[in-house]
Design a protein around this motif. Sequence first.
Motif, PDB file in Angstrom:
ATOM      1  N   THR A  57       0.834  -1.198   0.000  1.00 35.83           N
ATOM      2  CA  THR A  57       0.000   0.000   0.000  1.00 35.83           C
ATOM      3  C   THR A  57       0.868   1.247   0.000  1.00 35.83           C
ATOM      4  OG1 THR A  57      -1.644  -1.215   1.269  1.00 35.83           O
ATOM      5  CG2 THR A  57      -1.903   1.159   1.175  1.00 35.83           C
ATOM      6  N   GLY A  58       0.380   2.288  -0.717  1.00 36.65           N
ATOM      7  CA  GLY A  58       1.072   3.565  -0.759  1.00 36.65           C
ATOM      8  C   GLY A  58       0.088   4.712  -0.841  1.00 36.65           C
ATOM      9  N   PHE A  59       0.599   5.929  -0.767  1.00 36.36           N
ATOM     10  CA  PHE A  59      -0.239   7.119  -0.868  1.00 36.36           C
ATOM     11  C   PHE A  59      -0.662   7.345  -2.321  1.00 36.36           C
ATOM     12  CE2 PHE A  59       2.218   7.908   2.995  1.00 36.36           C
ATOM     13  CZ  PHE A  59       1.230   8.350   3.873  1.00 36.36           C
ATOM     14  N   GLY A 187       1.627   6.388  -5.405  1.00 34.15           N
ATOM     15  CA  GLY A 187       1.629   4.963  -5.700  1.00 34.15           C
ATOM     16  C   GLY A 187       2.854   4.215  -5.226  1.00 34.15           C
ATOM     17  N   GLN A 188       3.874   4.918  -4.709  1.00 33.23           N
ATOM     18  CA  GLN A 188       5.078   4.239  -4.230  1.00 33.23           C
ATOM     19  C   GLN A 188       4.753   3.367  -3.025  1.00 33.23           C
ATOM     20  OE1 GLN A 188       8.435   6.825  -3.586  1.00 33.23           O
ATOM     21  NE2 GLN A 188       9.392   5.411  -2.121  1.00 33.23           N
ATOM     22  N   GLN A 189       5.344   2.143  -2.974  1.00 34.17           N
ATOM     23  CA  GLN A 189       5.074   1.230  -1.863  1.00 34.17           C
ATOM     24  C   GLN A 189       5.589   1.824  -0.553  1.00 34.17           C
ATOM     25  OE1 GLN A 189       6.508  -2.789  -2.389  1.00 34.17           O
ATOM     26  NE2 GLN A 189       6.594  -3.169  -0.201  1.00 34.17           N
ATOM     27  N   VAL A 190       4.706   1.843   0.451  1.00 29.90           N
ATOM     28  CA  VAL A 190       5.063   2.386   1.747  1.00 29.90           C
ATOM     29  C   VAL A 190       4.960   1.337   2.842  1.00 29.90           C
ATOM     30  CG1 VAL A 190       4.423   4.084   3.503  1.00 29.90           C
ATOM     31  CG2 VAL A 190       4.431   4.728   1.094  1.00 29.90           C
ATOM     32  N   VAL A 191       3.875   0.569   2.864  1.00 26.25           N
ATOM     33  CA  VAL A 191       3.643  -0.408   3.918  1.00 26.25           C
ATOM     34  C   VAL A 191       3.041  -1.667   3.300  1.00 26.25           C
ATOM     35  CG1 VAL A 191       1.370   0.576   4.430  1.00 26.25           C
ATOM     36  CG2 VAL A 191       2.526  -0.800   6.151  1.00 26.25           C
ATOM     37  N   THR A 192       3.373  -2.825   3.897  1.00 23.36           N
ATOM     38  CA  THR A 192       2.832  -4.108   3.450  1.00 23.36           C
ATOM     39  C   THR A 192       1.858  -4.627   4.494  1.00 23.36           C
ATOM     40  OG1 THR A 192       4.870  -4.628   2.269  1.00 23.36           O
ATOM     41  CG2 THR A 192       3.391  -6.463   2.733  1.00 23.36           C
ATOM     42  N   LEU A 193       0.660  -4.970   4.033  1.00 22.92           N
ATOM     43  CA  LEU A 193      -0.394  -5.473   4.910  1.00 22.92           C
ATOM     44  C   LEU A 193      -0.736  -6.902   4.530  1.00 22.92           C
ATOM     45  CD1 LEU A 193      -2.803  -2.387   4.928  1.00 22.92           C
ATOM     46  CD2 LEU A 193      -1.020  -2.942   6.584  1.00 22.92           C
TER      47      LEU A 193
END
Length: 354
Positions: A57-59, A187-193
């Motif tokens: 997930t990203g902004f 859209g850059q990856q920030v956190v993995t859920l």
Amino acid sequence: MRRLGLLSVAVLLAACSKSEAPPEPVRPVLSVKVQALSEESLGRFAGNIQARYESNTGFRVAGRIASRNVDVGAEVGKGTLLATLDPSDQQNQLRSAQGDLAKIEAQLINAQANARRQQALFDRGVGAQAQLDIAQTDLKTTQASLDQARAAVSQSKDQLGYTELRSDHKAVVTGWSAEAGQVVTAGQQVVTLAQPDIKEAVIDLPDTLVDQLPKDVVFQVAAQLDPAINTTAVIREIEPQAQSATRTRRARLTLAETPVGFRLGTAISVTLRSAVKPRIELPAAALQEVDGKPRIWVINSQDKTVAPRDVSVLSRTDSTVVLDGGVRNGERVISAGVNSLKPGQTVKFDEDSQ
């Protein structure tokens, strides 16, 4: 005569003692109970428990990360705030859009008033048709501009909302790819859920073994720290291409059950077994070679005596030997000291030993 009788008795007793050999002593031995093997181990592999479904997930807008609100391993619900961006740019865009909306709303009031005046003049016969058409056109144009300004305000509010990164579903945070203060793009990856409801086992299998696996192969999966926590699993998917460095292919296994101890990240040991013709595995010391023929010593459970038995050897290692039958389930076999045994000799053993 009395001396002659005593001498005869002594001679008779001596003859009897020479003809009757003393009984063999009961010998303590080590033994194992036979258990036929119907499965063959093809290997044991290390892996871990992972979620079947993960999302990176990203902004939805670019900006500088202002805060991170949860840590790795945290369980979050739907709508939980994960991180925020500095909202200054989005707030300015919203103020600008709201100002444009207010200006166009004022223009609309004037356009409506002008259209009413021109209509009244035209109805009294003192106004020109051209002036009425112009006023009505201005009114429609202003109304369209108002709709556009309202859409701009709504879009600016959405952009401001996108500075907050929230969870779309119940999940566990498994990793962060950005830190507070870092500038990220949209859209850059920030956190993995990871969704914790459906878990699976993940292991790496040798490329040469994958091609030999039967379609209905079953894996035994157990926790490394507590093997009592275990279940079975089947293959869900295998990577089509092996990794160049390790020549292994990642396999994902569907668990038959999900024990409570199988948490995300739990280290597991996965054993691969296949069905084989029943065979017997014994310690290598239980086998004796006589005239080039292998044999074992079997204990009679009734009178605790031993007897030799010829067997056929399938395979052997330094510590074990595999027999193709020749002995039944539940029988006891001497596991050490076979070279000094005699047929019919009575032995003593621990019946609880395996």
